[in-house]
Design an enzyme around this catalytic site. Structure first.
Site, PDB file in Angstrom:
ATOM      1  N   GLY A  72       0.789  -1.222   0.000  1.00 36.39           N
ATOM      2  CA  GLY A  72       0.000   0.000   0.000  1.00 36.39           C
ATOM      3  C   GLY A  72       0.821   1.271   0.000  1.00 36.39           C
ATOM      4  N   CYS A 326       1.740   1.620  11.933  1.00 36.31           N
ATOM      5  CA  CYS A 326       2.861   2.367  11.373  1.00 36.31           C
ATOM      6  C   CYS A 326       3.395   3.435  12.314  1.00 36.31           C
ATOM      7  CB  CYS A 326       2.448   3.009  10.047  1.00 36.31           C
ATOM      8  SG  CYS A 326       1.979   1.798   8.801  1.00 36.31           S
TER       9      CYS A 326
END
Length: 388
Positions: A72, A326
């Site tokens: 992604g 993340c």
């Protein structure tokens, strides 16, 4: 430890057994380079094209509009930078939102250093952009709108159909980060007027390290990776054959029973949300209660830190997170929670539980048994509770 309950599917998912089985031949006997013309290479090439067909079918695209990437983040970077640099002669203005994944936000911040101007749309308290704000932000030099399909932290689903319509009416390219949406929401890129769409295999029970960028035919975009002629001469590099095959199998499975799976997950999600709000005082639900991913639960518990909750849940065999994987380890509160109006103090007490069809009602009830005790014990030790 009594049991293991995994509720961090927004971060990554387990790989389906059928996905792994489909990959193994391309890690062993069918290991040929797809660019080779002998039979071993042709088998790999054939497998890639079959996976491309599966992805195209899943989002109602053409096979020549599907490009395999490393995931992604690469797809987001390629979509935004590629369109920006290819169209800067027409304009240097881009519109996005202030709750995007960092793969989008940091890319836009990089483009600002390159002379582009970015409008970061605010969101309402439920995490959804105001369509009127979008319309007002559009200028003659606007070349790209990039709004995520569904938020990775609070699960909010954006009005993608309206956004796509506005973009098309104004002749503006529309990109959506659909990493969290694939497998949870039926997506038709033509009906929704989506020009570019990012997805990642490990979010829907496929392998890590492989993703897709859908690029509508005739979209003006620059290549980001140069070298060989792979991926229709747009994305160089020897293909990750096993990963691509696994992604194709995973997206086929994820979209095959999507209606049934969605209803199942909504039942689990709402049972958990209701239980948390009823059994734990001073609990705040983040995100829209209805327009949200079927497996997403995101709450804030006042007076305590989310990291402490996660560690104690782990001791009970429950895997969860405080937000995006993340940003794990960051001392800063979630930019998404701050954007919807949570204070720094309350945002630090966030918990995200993200479900898959591998979860059960027993899992939900086990969390509802353990979590109130954990929160109470932490609050009993917290100086914030005493000062409330």
């Amino acid at each position: 430890m009594e049991k293991q309950i995994y509720m961090d599917n927004a971060a990554t998912t387990s790989i389906y057994p059928d996905v792994l089985d489909s990959m193994l031949p391309y890690l062993k006997e069918n290991y040929g380079n797809p660019s080779s013309i002998y039979s071993l290479g042709r088998e790999s090439k054939k497998a890639i094209e079959l996976a491309r067909e599966k992805v195209a079918k899943a989002i109602n695209a053409n096979t020549n509009e599907i490009y395999f990437t490393s995931g992604g983040t690469e797809s987001d970077n390629w979509a935004i930078k590629g369109v920006a640099f290819a169209n800067e002669s027409k304009g240097k203005h881009i519109i996005t939102s202030n709750i995007e994944h960092h793969a989008v936000l940091h890319t836009c911040q990089y483009l600002e250093k390159c002379g582009f101007e970015i409008t970061y749309l605010p969101v309402k308290s439920n995490g959804i952009i105001d369509i009127q704000d979008l319309k007002k932000a559009i200028r003659k030099d606007t070349i790209l709108i990039s709004i995520m399909y569904a938020n990775n932290e609070i699960g909010t689903i954006q009005p993608i159909e309206e956004i796509g319509k506005i973009a098309k009416e104004n002749g503006i390219c529309f990109h959506t980060d659909a990493v969290q949406a694939i497998g949870n929401i039926k997506i038709d890129v033509n009906r929704l007027n989506i020009d570019l769409l990012s997805l990642s295999g490990h979010k829907f029970h496929g392998p890590k390290g492989v993703g897709v960028l859908y690029i509508r035919e005739n979209t003006k975009i620059l290549n980001m990776i140069h070298g060989g002629g792979q991926e229709f001469k747009k994305r160089a590099g020897t293909e990750n054959v096993a990963g691509i095959v696994g992604l194709g199998t995973a997206i086929e499975i994820a979209t095959r029973d999507i209606t049934k799976n969605t209803l199942y997950l909504i039942g689990l999600r709402d049972r958990l949300i209701q239980g948390l709000l009823q059994n734990i005082p001073d609990t705040i639900l983040n995100g829209d209660p209805i327009s949200r991913l079927p497996g997403n639960i995101n709450v804030c518990f006042k007076y305590i830190e989310g990291e402490s909750i996660i560690l104690l849940l782990d001791q009970s065999g429950i895997s969860a997170s405080s937000g995006s994987a993340c940003t794990s380890g960051s001392l800063e509160p979630s930019h998404v929670l701050l954007a919807i109006g949570r204070s720094h103090e309350i945002a630090h007490g966030s918990l995200r539980l993200s479900l898959s069809t591998e979860n059960s009602i027993d899992d939900i009830d086990f969390v509802l048994e353990r979590l109130p005790v954990i929160v109470k014990n932490l609050r009993d030790m917290s100086p914030l509770t005493k000062n409330k």
